[in-house]
Design a protein around this motif. Structure first.
Motif, PDB file in Angstrom:
ATOM      1  N   LEU A 518       0.831  -1.206   0.000  1.00 49.32           N
ATOM      2  CA  LEU A 518       0.000   0.000   0.000  1.00 49.32           C
ATOM      3  C   LEU A 518       0.867   1.259   0.000  1.00 49.32           C
ATOM      4  O   LEU A 518       0.657   2.190  -0.780  1.00 49.32           O
ATOM      5  CB  LEU A 518      -0.894  -0.024   1.234  1.00 49.32           C
ATOM      6  CG  LEU A 518      -2.154   0.825   1.248  1.00 49.32           C
ATOM      7  CD1 LEU A 518      -3.160   0.274   0.264  1.00 49.32           C
ATOM      8  CD2 LEU A 518      -2.748   0.825   2.648  1.00 49.32           C
ATOM      9  N   ILE A 519       1.868   1.264   0.866  1.00 47.05           N
ATOM     10  CA  ILE A 519       2.733   2.438   1.022  1.00 47.05           C
ATOM     11  C   ILE A 519       3.711   2.553  -0.136  1.00 47.05           C
ATOM     12  O   ILE A 519       3.929   3.633  -0.687  1.00 47.05           O
ATOM     13  CB  ILE A 519       3.474   2.358   2.357  1.00 47.05           C
ATOM     14  CG1 ILE A 519       2.463   2.435   3.506  1.00 47.05           C
ATOM     15  CG2 ILE A 519       4.497   3.483   2.496  1.00 47.05           C
ATOM     16  CD1 ILE A 519       2.972   1.933   4.812  1.00 47.05           C
ATOM     17  N   PHE A 520       4.298   1.412  -0.548  1.00 46.07           N
ATOM     18  CA  PHE A 520       5.287   1.442  -1.621  1.00 46.07           C
ATOM     19  C   PHE A 520       4.662   1.893  -2.941  1.00 46.07           C
ATOM     20  O   PHE A 520       5.292   2.631  -3.713  1.00 46.07           O
ATOM     21  CB  PHE A 520       5.916   0.061  -1.801  1.00 46.07           C
ATOM     22  CG  PHE A 520       6.755  -0.378  -0.639  1.00 46.07           C
ATOM     23  CD1 PHE A 520       7.434   0.554   0.132  1.00 46.07           C
ATOM     24  CD2 PHE A 520       6.857  -1.718  -0.295  1.00 46.07           C
ATOM     25  CE1 PHE A 520       8.199   0.155   1.222  1.00 46.07           C
ATOM     26  CE2 PHE A 520       7.624  -2.121   0.778  1.00 46.07           C
ATOM     27  CZ  PHE A 520       8.301  -1.179   1.542  1.00 46.07           C
ATOM     28  N   VAL A 521       3.430   1.460  -3.222  1.00 46.91           N
ATOM     29  CA  VAL A 521       2.769   1.872  -4.472  1.00 46.91           C
ATOM     30  C   VAL A 521       2.509   3.375  -4.462  1.00 46.91           C
ATOM     31  O   VAL A 521       2.704   4.066  -5.465  1.00 46.91           O
ATOM     32  CB  VAL A 521       1.451   1.103  -4.687  1.00 46.91           C
ATOM     33  CG1 VAL A 521       0.705   1.650  -5.900  1.00 46.91           C
ATOM     34  CG2 VAL A 521       1.723  -0.377  -4.877  1.00 46.91           C
ATOM     35  N   ALA A 522       2.070   3.901  -3.308  1.00 48.08           N
ATOM     36  CA  ALA A 522       1.807   5.338  -3.208  1.00 48.08           C
ATOM     37  C   ALA A 522       3.088   6.150  -3.449  1.00 48.08           C
ATOM     38  O   ALA A 522       3.074   7.181  -4.131  1.00 48.08           O
ATOM     39  CB  ALA A 522       1.208   5.671  -1.843  1.00 48.08           C
ATOM     40  N   ILE A 523       4.194   5.661  -2.890  1.00 54.23           N
ATOM     41  CA  ILE A 523       5.470   6.359  -3.086  1.00 54.23           C
ATOM     42  C   ILE A 523       5.941   6.205  -4.519  1.00 54.23           C
ATOM     43  O   ILE A 523       6.363   7.178  -5.168  1.00 54.23           O
ATOM     44  CB  ILE A 523       6.524   5.801  -2.107  1.00 54.23           C
ATOM     45  CG1 ILE A 523       6.127   6.111  -0.662  1.00 54.23           C
ATOM     46  CG2 ILE A 523       7.906   6.381  -2.407  1.00 54.23           C
ATOM     47  CD1 ILE A 523       7.012   5.449   0.375  1.00 54.23           C
ATOM     48  N   ALA A 524       5.865   4.969  -5.047  1.00 49.83           N
ATOM     49  CA  ALA A 524       6.342   4.696  -6.412  1.00 49.83           C
ATOM     50  C   ALA A 524       5.554   5.481  -7.449  1.00 49.83           C
ATOM     51  O   ALA A 524       6.114   5.911  -8.467  1.00 49.83           O
ATOM     52  CB  ALA A 524       6.249   3.198  -6.701  1.00 49.83           C
ATOM     53  N   SER A 525       4.258   5.692  -7.205  1.00 49.22           N
ATOM     54  CA  SER A 525       3.421   6.411  -8.168  1.00 49.22           C
ATOM     55  C   SER A 525       3.868   7.857  -8.329  1.00 49.22           C
ATOM     56  O   SER A 525       3.615   8.469  -9.379  1.00 49.22           O
ATOM     57  CB  SER A 525       1.955   6.369  -7.724  1.00 49.22           C
ATOM     58  OG  SER A 525       1.482   5.044  -7.678  1.00 49.22           O
ATOM     59  N   GLN A 526       4.526   8.392  -7.323  1.00 50.57           N
ATOM     60  CA  GLN A 526       5.050   9.760  -7.439  1.00 50.57           C
ATOM     61  C   GLN A 526       6.460   9.760  -8.024  1.00 50.57           C
ATOM     62  O   GLN A 526       6.784  10.585  -8.870  1.00 50.57           O
ATOM     63  CB  GLN A 526       5.054  10.429  -6.067  1.00 50.57           C
ATOM     64  CG  GLN A 526       3.654  10.631  -5.497  1.00 50.57           C
ATOM     65  CD  GLN A 526       3.589  11.808  -4.541  1.00 50.57           C
ATOM     66  OE1 GLN A 526       4.446  12.675  -4.540  1.00 50.57           O
ATOM     67  NE2 GLN A 526       2.551  11.847  -3.745  1.00 50.57           N
TER      68      GLN A 526
END
Length: 532
Positions: A518-526
């Motif tokens: 959940l957290i890694f995808v949010a960071i990676a999307s930016q």
């Protein structure tokens, strides 16, 4: 039609019509598969195509609520898992997201897709709405929602089919594989079972409460086998020479206890005396925070708790251990007593919400302020966490502690679910109408490339993620599939894994991997925007 079009100019009416139709569409089932809340996004995109638009304020408000609810829910598990063997599942989630990012960059270059469409495809393939939120914040382009809407249905379907087909094609005995493969859920501190025959004459004719053995808190006697009878182990149970004690605890503690009592023996634990094992989930508000010593379960209810599972990790119970919501207790007794105690632990009061508006407002304010702070990344430039990342970061920290000063963050699951679901559909309604304005044109010009790109971005992390879990970490098929579903944030996939085996191991692996993903995808999307 003109009359209907005029009515839909009313913003509130438009919003609730989209929510109604989207929720209905999301509930439609085709062979057990549903779109769920993604139905709201697809319906909103149709309305957006015809020129309707939900206010940006509604979209941002919904996003903030959704992200905070997710952070508060994931916070306790996220930080605890980082201190246990469960971190293996977090690493798998990180690698799944990393593979998705690399695949997305390659697909974007090969198919010449725009950055917004590319990151939207990635978040849809990973079925990650927080990722979509972060993508919209980073790109400021509604095309991210178009990519998400195209990739999402296939992302759901691909994981479910992979989970169902792989065990059949590989023809692996899942139970045997689970017992033989590396199991991060268990460690040196995990409880084990040992049957000990009483040979010490000093113990003969003494009750369990009178035993004077070294104070080893992890050892629990669950049953006493006498000749062909199995007796529930209670404080007033009298022990005799030749009795066989079924004990649970840490291996080293059990060995010390065995030396004091007698000798280790192998016994068939199947019995005809109606002595059962049962797993019970702690959900009752009255039980939260109480210790086993305070509950006096053996004395008052005639049952024994042999072990506790918390956040996917097995723990040895001790009299001083205090219960937390969601703990899974393994209890031993007769069936009627188990029924009574299960009601004790699972019953709920009529009050099912404890949302603290004061605290929720402070969390949102802090999160939005943190999201506005610019961060400089050498070689990449300056980014901000935005309305998605800021509240998520703050909610994770506060959710971990549960209470910071006047801020209360441990809401009951139904209350948290209301905040999460309401925020999610408001966000999807706004994002969908914005994206729908260019939907047809994008599909006409990019249709085939979008479908092919989304397929590649979905399948690559699924296949490589499973290979990494099996080959690199030597996990069982069940743990590998559970971690894969968590890394892909696929709840329908978890449901398919649960149907393969009668065990809670898939859910444990999923729960351990999900917060990290959940957290890694949010960071990676930016961050991925800098490479597209």
């Amino acid at each position: 039609m003109t009359f209907v079009a005029a009515l839909l100019q009313e913003p509130l009416l438009l919003l609730f019509v989209i929510l109604f139709l989207g929720s209905w569409f999301g509930q439609l089932s085709i062979k057990g598969l549903r779109l769920g809340t993604a139905g709201v996004l697809l319906v909103a995109m149709v309305f957006g195509h015809f020129g309707y638009e939900v206010s940006q304020v509604v979209q941002s408000f919904g996003l903030s609520l959704f992200i905070v609810a997710v952070g508060l829910q994931a916070g306790p598990r996220f930080f605890r898992m980082m201190r246990t063997n469960g971190l293996v599942f977090g690493i798998i989630a990180l690698l799944v997201v990393f593979v998705s990012v690399v695949t997305t960059i390659i697909v974007s270059k090969v198919f010449n897709l725009s950055p917004a469409l590319s990151v939207g495809l990635m978040t849809g393939a990973l079925t990650s709405t927080p990722g979509l939120a972060a993508a919209l914040q980073a790109t400021n382009d509604p095309l991210a929602s178009v990519g998400y809407g195209i990739a999402y249905p296939f992302g759901v379907l691909a994981v479910v089919l992979f989970v169902q087909l792989l065990p059949r094609l590989s023809k692996i005995d899942l139970v045997q594989d689970l017992n033989e493969a590396n199991n991060p859920v268990r460690n040196n501190e995990s409880p084990e079972v040992m049957t000990i025959e009483v040979t010490n004459s000093q113990i003969n004719k003494k009750t369990l409460s009178e035993l004077k053995f070294p104070k080893v808190s992890s050892v629990v006697i669950s049953r006493v086998i006498r000749n062909q009878r199995t007796i529930i182990a209670l404080n007033d149970t009298v022990l005799l020479i030749g009795d066989k004690l079924v004990t649970v605890g840490k291996k080293t503690d059990l060995e010390k206890f065995c030396q004091h009592v007698g000798k280790k023996v192998d016994v068939d634990l199947n019995n005809a005396d109606n002595i059962k094992l049962r797993k019970v989930i702690v959900a009752s508000d009255e039980m939260i925070g109480k210790s086993f010593r305070e509950l006096r379960l053996r004395r008052d209810y005639g049952i024994t708790v042999t072990r506790v599972e918390r956040n996917g990790i097995e723990l040895n119970q001790s009299p001083r251990m205090r219960l937390e919501r969601g703990d899974v207790l393994t209890i031993v007794s007769s069936e009627d007593r188990l029924d009574n105690v299960e009601k004790l632990f699972t019953r709920r009061k009529l009050t099912v919400t404890n949302v603290h508006i004061f605290s929720l407002s402070i969390i949102l304010i802090l999160g939005i302020l943190v999201g506005m702070v610019p961060f400089y990344l050498p070689g990449l430039g300056t980014i901000t966490l935005g309305v998605a990342g800021g509240p998520l970061f703050v909610a994770l920290i506060i959710g971990h502690f549960g209470k910071l000063g006047p801020i209360q963050a441990r809401y009951y699951e139904p209350a948290n679910a209301v905040i999460r679901d309401l925020g999610l559909v408001l966000f999807l309604a706004g994002a969908g109408t914005t994206a729908g304005q260019g939907l047809v044109e994008v599909i006409q010009t990019e249709g085939l490339r979008l479908v092919l790109g989304g397929t590649v971005i979905t399948l690559t992390p699924i296949i490589l993620g499973y290979f990494i879990a099996r080959s690199l970490f030597k996990l069982s098929v069940i743990h590998s599939l559970g971690a894969l579903c968590g890394g892909m944030t696929s709840t329908p996939g978890l449901g398919a894994v649960n149907q393969l085996i009668d065990s809670n191991d898939p859910a444990i692996a999923y729960a351990a991997a999900y917060p990290f993903a959940l957290i890694f995808v949010a960071i990676a999307s930016q961050l991925i925007i800098f490479f597209l």
